[in-house]
Design an enzyme around this catalytic site. Structure first.
Site, short mmCIF file in Angstrom:
data_model
loop_
_atom_site.label_atom_id
_atom_site.label_comp_id
_atom_site.label_asym_id
_atom_site.label_seq_id
_atom_site.Cartn_x
_atom_site.Cartn_y
_atom_site.Cartn_z
N LYS A 51 0.85 -1.19 0.00
CA LYS A 51 0.00 0.00 0.00
C LYS A 51 0.88 1.24 0.00
O LYS A 51 1.47 1.61 1.01
CB LYS A 51 -0.92 0.05 1.22
CG LYS A 51 -2.04 1.10 1.05
CD LYS A 51 -2.61 1.59 2.34
CE LYS A 51 -1.85 2.76 2.92
NZ LYS A 51 -1.91 3.99 2.07
N GLU A 69 10.76 1.81 9.86
CA GLU A 69 11.71 2.90 9.59
C GLU A 69 10.92 4.18 9.77
O GLU A 69 10.01 4.47 8.99
CB GLU A 69 12.31 2.77 8.19
CG GLU A 69 13.54 3.63 7.98
CD GLU A 69 13.21 5.03 7.51
OE1 GLU A 69 13.31 5.97 8.35
OE2 GLU A 69 12.84 5.20 6.35
N CYS A 129 13.34 11.66 6.08
CA CYS A 129 13.59 11.20 7.44
C CYS A 129 15.05 11.37 7.83
O CYS A 129 15.39 11.53 9.00
CB CYS A 129 13.17 9.74 7.59
SG CYS A 129 13.99 8.63 6.43
N GLU A 177 10.44 16.74 14.62
CA GLU A 177 10.67 16.61 13.19
C GLU A 177 9.76 17.57 12.43
O GLU A 177 8.54 17.46 12.49
CB GLU A 177 10.41 15.17 12.75
CG GLU A 177 10.83 14.90 11.32
CD GLU A 177 10.64 13.44 10.94
OE1 GLU A 177 11.47 12.92 10.17
OE2 GLU A 177 9.68 12.81 11.43
#
Length: 491
Positions: free
Chosen positions: A179, A254, A288, A385
């Site tokens: 997906k 991750e 990331c 972040e």
């Protein structure tokens, strides 16, 4: 920009099909505000059909039982199919994601290399044996494919990240349901076409375009899924781990990062400056691994920050289809709001927005290259972040403080150290809690080197020579040779 929208269907059991309820989903280009794709939008029933197909393909199909060499041949064919369509794939990636076309092309080419590398691992996956357990005992360890794998990927590097997962699962003999993020599904759907052309058996790979709250939940919780491989935000990753615990499936995660680049006074000035700029503006900071924290020694902090601002002014932002553009559009309107909110929060906390910080006055979703100075470790922008072209600059006085700052967030994905003194670099690298530490470089990657994070940056590792092993179970064969006697048997 004039082109008909890409039409994408669901790949289930080797066939391209519409959603069971006929639902569709449109995707507009974030750079041009034009519809670039229309997809069949999967629902719960479609997800269950795809999982059932993957289950049949694993339990009764040929893929898990093929020779490694046969699986490797198909994986190599996929790699070549990717390269044959690389310009088409790159354009789709740019239209949906907003990144510059040259960057998309490099991503596609890098992904093809991962498929080639996975093909080598398909032939090298092996178990072990022990003939040191006594003359009447032989131990053999088998590595068997774990089964059906749910692969859920994000929107920032759609094609690269699916290629960090899927070929390695396939090399191990697993089947999969994939997906992609609903806003960047095009290249993954096109990958399905390449897989079928390469000869992948029906049901081995199934591809669903749909929303995480609907399709993703089924892939995470379904009892017929043996493993979940997920890349995305730490928050969503935590939710996925919690939901997957209902069936105790294996998980590989991750997740996010707040990655520091540490600049010492004896660094290669131009190289470090270039890496600082590249590290934060590459992929519009939607990475990331983005170098979103710059830790600069106090002796050079003012001078380095001033040079950083001047070099950032040279970064070209704009239409990702225009040659020479280095930073394209922000991929989603939600992310755009998040970025601007972080900048505003830093300003209110007392930091200085030395450059940028605003949405650009142009069609499309663009944010100015942004440098925030005067950041202290207690500010949200120092630890959260942002996922945008926003660099937070902090200072340190010595190696100990630099390492302490580097480790001061909940993340631990990557870091970089810049110094001509290798003892300084290695000393810092060994103490930093991160899955990757670059020394005098940044954001380089190779298929041979594992990738993943410490702490809230993830669980497990991708890539490297053990990448296929993550998609296996280990079975012990404990074999007794000759006559067997024991206390409960007649003497």
């Amino acid at each position: 920009m004039t082109r008909p929208p890409f039409q994408g269907k669901l790949l289930i059991d080797g066939a391209w099909v519409d959603a069971a309820d006929g639902s569709t989903l449109e995707r507009k280009s974030p750079a041009h505000d034009k519809v670039v794709a229309v997809y069949a939008q999967a629902g719960v029933a479609d997800a269950e059909r795809a999982i059932a197909a993957a289950r049949r393909a694993f339990d009764r199909g040929p893929w898990p039982h093929m020779k490694g060499a046969e699986r490797a041949r198909i994986l190599r064919a996929v790699a070549e199919g990717i390269l044959a369509r690389k310009h088409e794939l790159a354009l789709m990636e740019t239209l949906e994601n907003g990144k510059p076309l040259a960057q998309s092309l490099a991503e596609i080419e890098g992904a093809a290399d991962l498929w080639h590398y996975a093909a080598t691992l398909a032939r090298n996956l092996h178990g072990d044996s022990y003939n040191t357990l006594g003359e009447k005992t032989l131990g053999v360890l088998l590595r068997e494919p774990i089964g059906v794998v749910s692969v859920i990927t994000p929107w920032n590097f759609p094609f690269l990240i699916v290629s960090q997962k899927l070929p390695f699962a396939l090399a191990a003999g697993c089947t999969a349901v994939v997906k992609p993020a609903e806003v960047t599904s095009g290249t993954t759907v096109m990958l399905g076409e390449i897989l079928l052309a390469a000869g992948i058996p029906h049901g081995v790979v199934n591809i669903l375009v749909g929303r995480g709250s609907v399709v993703g939940d089924v892939l995470v919780t379904h009892p017929d899924v043996d493993m979940l491989s997920f890349t995305g935000s730490t928050g969503v990753g935590k939710q996925a781990v919690a939901k997957s615990a209902q069936t105790l499936k294996k998980v590989s995660m991750e997740l996010g990062g707040k990655n520091p680049q540490i600049i010492f006074p004896d660094c290669d000035w131009d190289a470090a400056l270039d890496a600082a700029v590249f590290g934060i503006y590459f992929n519009a900071g939607q990475c990331c691994n983005s170098g979103s924290r710059l830790l600069v020694h106090e002796a050079i902090a003012e001078k380095f920050a001033a040079a950083l601002v001047e070099r950032s002014k040279l970064v070209k932002v704009g239409d990702p289809l225009v040659s020479g553009v280095q930073v394209g559009a922000i991929t989603t309107d939600k992310q755009l709001e998040t970025i601007l909110s972080h900048v505003d929060g830093a300003r209110r906390a007392g930091a200085t927005v030395a450059l940028g910080g605003l949405r650009m006055d142009a069609p499309g979703m663009y944010v100015e290259p942004t440098v925030v100075t005067g950041v202290t470790r207690d500010m949200a922008i120092a630890g959260e972040e942002v996922f945008g072209p926003v660099l937070a600059v902090l200072t340190f006085k010595d190696l100990d403080e630099a390492v302490e700052l580097a480790n001061s967030t909940l993340y631990g994905l990557s870091a970089a150290v810049w110094s001509r003194d290798f003892s300084t670099c290695l000393g810092a690298a060994r103490r930093i809690k991160a899955g990757t530490v670059w020394i005098n470089t940044f954001l380089e990657g190779h298929a041979e080197l594992p990738f993943g994070g410490y702490r809230e940056s993830g669980i497990g590792r991708e890539l490297g020579r053990f990448a296929t092993e993550d998609y296996t179970e280990t079975k012990t064969l404990h074999m007794h040779l000759g006559e067997r006697t024991d206390w409960y048997l007649p003497r």
